[in-house]
Scaffold this motif. Sequence first.
Motif, mmCIF file in Angstrom:
data_model
loop_
_atom_site.group_PDB
_atom_site.id
_atom_site.type_symbol
_atom_site.label_atom_id
_atom_site.label_comp_id
_atom_site.label_asym_id
_atom_site.label_seq_id
_atom_site.Cartn_x
_atom_site.Cartn_y
_atom_site.Cartn_z
ATOM 1 N N PHE A 116 -0.592 -45.099 74.114
ATOM 2 C CA PHE A 116 -1.308 -46.307 74.525
ATOM 3 C C PHE A 116 -2.703 -46.323 73.927
ATOM 4 N N TYR A 117 -3.390 -45.166 73.989
ATOM 5 C CA TYR A 117 -4.745 -45.099 73.442
ATOM 6 C C TYR A 117 -4.732 -45.252 71.920
ATOM 7 N N GLU A 118 -3.728 -44.689 71.280
ATOM 8 C CA GLU A 118 -3.610 -44.851 69.836
ATOM 9 C C GLU A 118 -3.380 -46.313 69.471
ATOM 10 N N ALA A 119 -2.606 -47.003 70.304
ATOM 11 C CA ALA A 119 -2.299 -48.411 70.027
ATOM 12 C C ALA A 119 -3.533 -49.300 70.150
ATOM 13 N N ILE A 120 -4.474 -48.928 71.019
ATOM 14 C CA ILE A 120 -5.674 -49.754 71.193
ATOM 15 C C ILE A 120 -6.848 -49.222 70.371
ATOM 16 N N GLY A 121 -6.575 -48.234 69.522
ATOM 17 C CA GLY A 121 -7.596 -47.752 68.600
ATOM 18 C C GLY A 121 -8.505 -46.672 69.119
ATOM 19 N N VAL A 122 -8.148 -46.031 70.222
ATOM 20 C CA VAL A 122 -8.957 -44.924 70.757
ATOM 21 C C VAL A 122 -8.428 -43.628 70.165
ATOM 22 N N GLY A 123 -9.217 -43.004 69.294
ATOM 23 C CA GLY A 123 -8.801 -41.772 68.645
ATOM 24 C C GLY A 123 -8.932 -40.563 69.543
ATOM 25 N N SER A 124 -8.432 -39.433 69.074
ATOM 26 C CA SER A 124 -8.427 -38.207 69.862
ATOM 27 C C SER A 124 -9.838 -37.732 70.189
ATOM 28 N N GLU A 125 -10.758 -37.826 69.223
ATOM 29 C CA GLU A 125 -12.118 -37.347 69.469
ATOM 30 C C GLU A 125 -12.812 -38.169 70.543
ATOM 31 N N LEU A 126 -12.698 -39.483 70.458
ATOM 32 C CA LEU A 126 -13.312 -40.348 71.464
ATOM 33 C C LEU A 126 -12.660 -40.140 72.823
ATOM 34 N N TYR A 127 -11.364 -39.963 72.822
ATOM 35 C CA TYR A 127 -10.606 -39.745 74.056
ATOM 36 C C TYR A 127 -11.109 -38.500 74.783
ATOM 37 N N HIS A 128 -11.212 -37.393 74.052
ATOM 38 C CA HIS A 128 -11.627 -36.131 74.671
ATOM 39 C C HIS A 128 -13.122 -36.110 74.965
ATOM 40 N N ALA A 129 -13.910 -36.811 74.182
ATOM 41 C CA ALA A 129 -15.347 -36.893 74.468
ATOM 42 C C ALA A 129 -15.573 -37.622 75.792
ATOM 43 N N GLY A 130 -14.828 -38.700 76.000
ATOM 44 C CA GLY A 130 -14.938 -39.424 77.263
ATOM 45 C C GLY A 130 -14.498 -38.576 78.435
ATOM 46 N N ALA A 131 -13.414 -37.813 78.233
ATOM 47 C CA ALA A 131 -12.925 -36.943 79.299
ATOM 48 C C ALA A 131 -13.929 -35.834 79.598
ATOM 49 N N PHE A 132 -14.566 -35.311 78.558
ATOM 50 C CA PHE A 132 -15.532 -34.226 78.730
ATOM 51 C C PHE A 132 -16.753 -34.705 79.515
ATOM 52 N N VAL A 133 -17.323 -35.828 79.090
ATOM 53 C CA VAL A 133 -18.532 -36.336 79.740
ATOM 54 C C VAL A 133 -18.211 -36.884 81.136
ATOM 55 N N GLY A 134 -17.250 -37.808 81.191
ATOM 56 C CA GLY A 134 -16.917 -38.424 82.475
ATOM 57 C C GLY A 134 -16.357 -37.431 83.475
ATOM 58 N N GLY A 135 -15.408 -36.605 83.014
ATOM 59 C CA GLY A 135 -14.807 -35.626 83.906
ATOM 60 C C GLY A 135 -15.784 -34.559 84.346
ATOM 61 N N GLY A 136 -16.642 -34.133 83.432
ATOM 62 C CA GLY A 136 -17.621 -33.109 83.774
ATOM 63 C C GLY A 136 -18.609 -33.591 84.820
ATOM 64 N N ILE A 137 -19.159 -34.780 84.610
ATOM 65 C CA ILE A 137 -20.123 -35.336 85.567
ATOM 66 C C ILE A 137 -19.463 -35.568 86.923
ATOM 67 N N THR A 138 -18.268 -36.139 86.898
ATOM 68 C CA THR A 138 -17.562 -36.413 88.155
ATOM 69 C C THR A 138 -17.277 -35.129 88.918
ATOM 70 N N GLY A 139 -16.820 -34.099 88.223
ATOM 71 C CA GLY A 139 -16.534 -32.827 88.869
ATOM 72 C C GLY A 139 -17.769 -32.222 89.517
ATOM 73 N N ILE A 140 -18.882 -32.271 88.821
ATOM 74 C CA ILE A 140 -20.130 -31.729 89.369
ATOM 75 C C ILE A 140 -20.561 -32.506 90.607
#
Length: 228
Positions: free
Chosen positions: A74-98
Motif C-alpha cells: 500500500f505504501y509503495e503504491a502511494i509513493g512512500v519509500g522504505s526510508e521514509l516509512y522507517h524514518a516515520g516509524a522511528f521518530v513517531g514510534g520513538g516519541i510515542t513510546g517515551i
Amino acid sequence: MGSLFWWVIFPYVCLGVMFLGLLYRYAFRQLTWTAPSTEFFEKRWLRIGSNMLHYGIIVAFIGHVMGIIVPVEFYEAIGVGSELYHAGAFVGGGITGIVVIMGIVILLIRKTKVDPIRVQASFADFFTLFALLFVTASGTYLTIVYTLQHGAYQYGTTIGPWFRSLFTFQPEYEMMAGIPLLFQLHALLGFALFAMIPFTHLVHFVTVPLRYLGRAPQQYRSRSEYKR
C-alpha cells in the motif's frame, strides 16, 4: 512444534481468552467495566500521567495498525519509500513510546506516594501498569536502540504478513522463526497483554473512550473543605 505453539496456538488462545472474557464481563460484571476515579485524592499528576498514557496508547495503536496491518504494498503504491516509512516509524514510534513510558511512571509514582491512593490500590492495579510498562519499554527499545544499532528491521515483510495471516486462519508461522529474538518477545508480550484485558482496568480501552479525552475533569467537593 515450538514455532507452531508460539506463533499459532498461543496467539489464538490469547485472543480467545480476550473475546470470551470481554463477553463474560460485559454480560455479568458490567458495573466493573470502567476504572474508578481517584481524582478526589490528587488531580495534578493524575491529569498529566493519565493524558500521556491514554493519548500515547491511542497513537501507538494507530502506529501498529499502520506498520503491521497495512501491507507495505500500500505504501509503495502511494509513493512512500522504505526510508521514509522507517524514518516515520522511528521518530513517531520513538516519541510515542517515551510519552507512554513517562505517563506510566508518573502514575506508578502517584500510586506509591499519595497515601490514600496507595491504600486502596490493588495488586492488579500495579500489575497492569508494570505489564504496560514492560510491553511499551520493549517496543520503544526496538524502535530507537535496535534501529540505531542494527538499522531498521523489515517487520512489514515478516511480522506483518504473519499477523494478518492469523485473521485469515491460514497462519504463516514459519515467517516468525527467523526474526530477532527481541521482536519475537515483544510480539508474545503483546498477545499476553490482550489476554489480560478482560481481567484488569485495561478493559475500558476496548470501548475507545474518545469522549473521555475531551471531557471536562470530574469535579469533587468535600464538606470539610478538604484541599490537596
